[in-house]
Design a protein around this motif. Structure first.
Motif, PDB file in Angstrom:
ATOM      1  N   GLN A  33     -56.164 -21.709  -7.850  1.00 17.73           N
ATOM      2  CA  GLN A  33     -56.562 -22.134  -9.198  1.00 17.73           C
ATOM      3  C   GLN A  33     -55.352 -22.275 -10.115  1.00 17.73           C
ATOM      4  O   GLN A  33     -55.266 -23.229 -10.884  1.00 17.73           O
ATOM      5  CB  GLN A  33     -57.577 -21.159  -9.778  1.00 17.73           C
ATOM      6  CG  GLN A  33     -58.928 -21.287  -9.139  1.00 17.73           C
ATOM      7  CD  GLN A  33     -59.990 -20.529  -9.910  1.00 17.73           C
ATOM      8  OE1 GLN A  33     -59.909 -20.365 -11.123  1.00 17.73           O
ATOM      9  NE2 GLN A  33     -61.010 -20.084  -9.199  1.00 17.73           N
ATOM     10  N   GLN A  34     -54.428 -21.350 -10.022  1.00 16.17           N
ATOM     11  CA  GLN A  34     -53.210 -21.409 -10.829  1.00 16.17           C
ATOM     12  C   GLN A  34     -52.471 -22.718 -10.565  1.00 16.17           C
ATOM     13  O   GLN A  34     -52.043 -23.411 -11.494  1.00 16.17           O
ATOM     14  CB  GLN A  34     -52.332 -20.190 -10.503  1.00 16.17           C
ATOM     15  CG  GLN A  34     -50.989 -20.159 -11.166  1.00 16.17           C
ATOM     16  CD  GLN A  34     -51.032 -19.662 -12.596  1.00 16.17           C
ATOM     17  OE1 GLN A  34     -52.084 -19.569 -13.216  1.00 16.17           O
ATOM     18  NE2 GLN A  34     -49.879 -19.373 -13.144  1.00 16.17           N
ATOM     19  N   ASP A  35     -52.338 -23.069  -9.296  1.00 14.13           N
ATOM     20  CA  ASP A  35     -51.655 -24.311  -8.931  1.00 14.13           C
ATOM     21  C   ASP A  35     -52.413 -25.539  -9.424  1.00 14.13           C
ATOM     22  O   ASP A  35     -51.802 -26.508  -9.882  1.00 14.13           O
ATOM     23  CB  ASP A  35     -51.454 -24.383  -7.413  1.00 14.13           C
ATOM     24  CG  ASP A  35     -50.425 -23.391  -6.901  1.00 14.13           C
ATOM     25  OD1 ASP A  35     -49.636 -22.859  -7.731  1.00 14.13           O
ATOM     26  OD2 ASP A  35     -50.415 -23.131  -5.678  1.00 14.13           O
ATOM     27  N   GLN A  36     -53.744 -25.514  -9.348  1.00 16.23           N
ATOM     28  CA  GLN A  36     -54.545 -26.650  -9.818  1.00 16.23           C
ATOM     29  C   GLN A  36     -54.344 -26.889 -11.310  1.00 16.23           C
ATOM     30  O   GLN A  36     -54.195 -28.031 -11.744  1.00 16.23           O
ATOM     31  CB  GLN A  36     -56.025 -26.422  -9.509  1.00 16.23           C
ATOM     32  CG  GLN A  36     -56.361 -26.559  -8.051  1.00 16.23           C
ATOM     33  CD  GLN A  36     -57.807 -26.177  -7.753  1.00 16.23           C
ATOM     34  OE1 GLN A  36     -58.581 -25.834  -8.643  1.00 16.23           O
ATOM     35  NE2 GLN A  36     -58.173 -26.228  -6.487  1.00 16.23           N
ATOM     36  N   TYR A  37     -54.342 -25.821 -12.105  1.00 19.22           N
ATOM     37  CA  TYR A  37     -54.136 -25.979 -13.545  1.00 19.22           C
ATOM     38  C   TYR A  37     -52.736 -26.532 -13.821  1.00 19.22           C
ATOM     39  O   TYR A  37     -52.568 -27.421 -14.646  1.00 19.22           O
ATOM     40  CB  TYR A  37     -54.335 -24.657 -14.290  1.00 19.22           C
ATOM     41  CG  TYR A  37     -55.767 -24.175 -14.280  1.00 19.22           C
ATOM     42  CD1 TYR A  37     -56.790 -24.971 -14.799  1.00 19.22           C
ATOM     43  CD2 TYR A  37     -56.110 -22.937 -13.769  1.00 19.22           C
ATOM     44  CE1 TYR A  37     -58.105 -24.541 -14.793  1.00 19.22           C
ATOM     45  CE2 TYR A  37     -57.415 -22.499 -13.762  1.00 19.22           C
ATOM     46  CZ  TYR A  37     -58.412 -23.307 -14.270  1.00 19.22           C
ATOM     47  OH  TYR A  37     -59.708 -22.872 -14.264  1.00 19.22           O
ATOM     48  N   ARG A  38     -51.758 -26.019 -13.124  1.00 20.39           N
ATOM     49  CA  ARG A  38     -50.380 -26.500 -13.338  1.00 20.39           C
ATOM     50  C   ARG A  38     -50.214 -27.951 -12.910  1.00 20.39           C
ATOM     51  O   ARG A  38     -49.534 -28.720 -13.577  1.00 20.39           O
ATOM     52  CB  ARG A  38     -49.394 -25.593 -12.612  1.00 20.39           C
ATOM     53  CG  ARG A  38     -49.244 -24.280 -13.317  1.00 20.39           C
ATOM     54  CD  ARG A  38     -48.048 -23.544 -12.830  1.00 20.39           C
ATOM     55  NE  ARG A  38     -47.840 -22.367 -13.668  1.00 20.39           N
ATOM     56  CZ  ARG A  38     -47.267 -21.271 -13.249  1.00 20.39           C
ATOM     57  NH1 ARG A  38     -46.834 -21.189 -12.006  1.00 20.39           N
ATOM     58  NH2 ARG A  38     -47.103 -20.259 -14.050  1.00 20.39           N
ATOM     59  N   LEU A  39     -50.821 -28.340 -11.774  1.00 18.64           N
ATOM     60  CA  LEU A  39     -50.748 -29.726 -11.328  1.00 18.64           C
ATOM     61  C   LEU A  39     -51.414 -30.673 -12.328  1.00 18.64           C
ATOM     62  O   LEU A  39     -51.017 -31.825 -12.459  1.00 18.64           O
ATOM     63  CB  LEU A  39     -51.394 -29.882  -9.942  1.00 18.64           C
ATOM     64  CG  LEU A  39     -50.578 -29.344  -8.775  1.00 18.64           C
ATOM     65  CD1 LEU A  39     -51.397 -29.364  -7.490  1.00 18.64           C
ATOM     66  CD2 LEU A  39     -49.295 -30.131  -8.594  1.00 18.64           C
ATOM     67  N   ALA A  40     -52.426 -30.166 -13.032  1.00 20.61           N
ATOM     68  CA  ALA A  40     -53.105 -30.956 -14.055  1.00 20.61           C
ATOM     69  C   ALA A  40     -52.354 -30.908 -15.391  1.00 20.61           C
ATOM     70  O   ALA A  40     -52.857 -31.410 -16.399  1.00 20.61           O
ATOM     71  CB  ALA A  40     -54.538 -30.456 -14.233  1.00 20.61           C
TER      72      ALA A  40
END
Length: 167
Positions: free
Chosen positions: A55-62
């Motif tokens: 989830q952390q990576d998904q938010y950062r990628l967005a």
């Protein structure tokens, strides 16, 4: 547990921002008028460390900088060992958040209290168990009391800070 007090606080902090609240997911999406995106995630249930990293990576990628706020009654725990009184027993997720961001936020929705972890000191504590001397490393939050009412906190440059004058 309702995310409404958090979303009301965010809207008071950033009155010009576009705020979207996903109550079922306990997520608040924030888009500043100048384009910067933030995401406030209120974690009030257990999660695996791998799931948190995903989830952390998904938010950062967005390009939506995540601000994780953990449920205080669920995630703040202290050692029961008398020799380690006031030592924080931090789980994997609080440790990961602290490692990634240098701070960790905890909110008690019942009391509306916000605790901010910014610095820890690790100490080796020696104690006797079953007639033998044992040791364990414990984390102590420095300063021990860094909390206040959510309404006394403010959001600045993607970080939550407490108004020291009101504490």
């Amino acid at each position: 547990m309702s995310i409404h007090p958090l979303s009301n606080w965010v809207q008071r902090q950033l009155p010009d921002a576009h705020v979207t609240v996903l109550e079922k997911e306990n997520v608040i999406y924030i888009t500043h008028p100048y384009g910067r995106k933030l995401t406030v995630i209120y974690l009030c249930k257990k999660m695996t460390l791998n799931n948190w990293y995903e989830q952390q990576d998904q938010y950062r990628l967005a390009s939506a900088a995540p601000i994780w706020i953990l449920d205080a009654p669920l995630f703040i725990r202290y050692s029961a060992l008398p020799e380690a009184r006031k030592a924080r027993l931090r789980g994997e997720i609080p440790k990961a958040i602290f490692k990634e961001t240098g701070r960790c936020y905890y909110w008690n929705s019942r009391t509306n209290r916000l605790t901010i972890d910014t610095l820890f000191q690790t100490r080796t504590i020696y104690f006797q168990k079953n007639g033998r001397i044992r040791s364990h490393n414990y984390d102590f939050h420095i300063p021990f009391r860094q909390d206040g009412d959510l309404m006394d906190a403010f959001l600045q440059s993607g970080r939550i800070k407490l108004d020291r004058k009101k504490r």
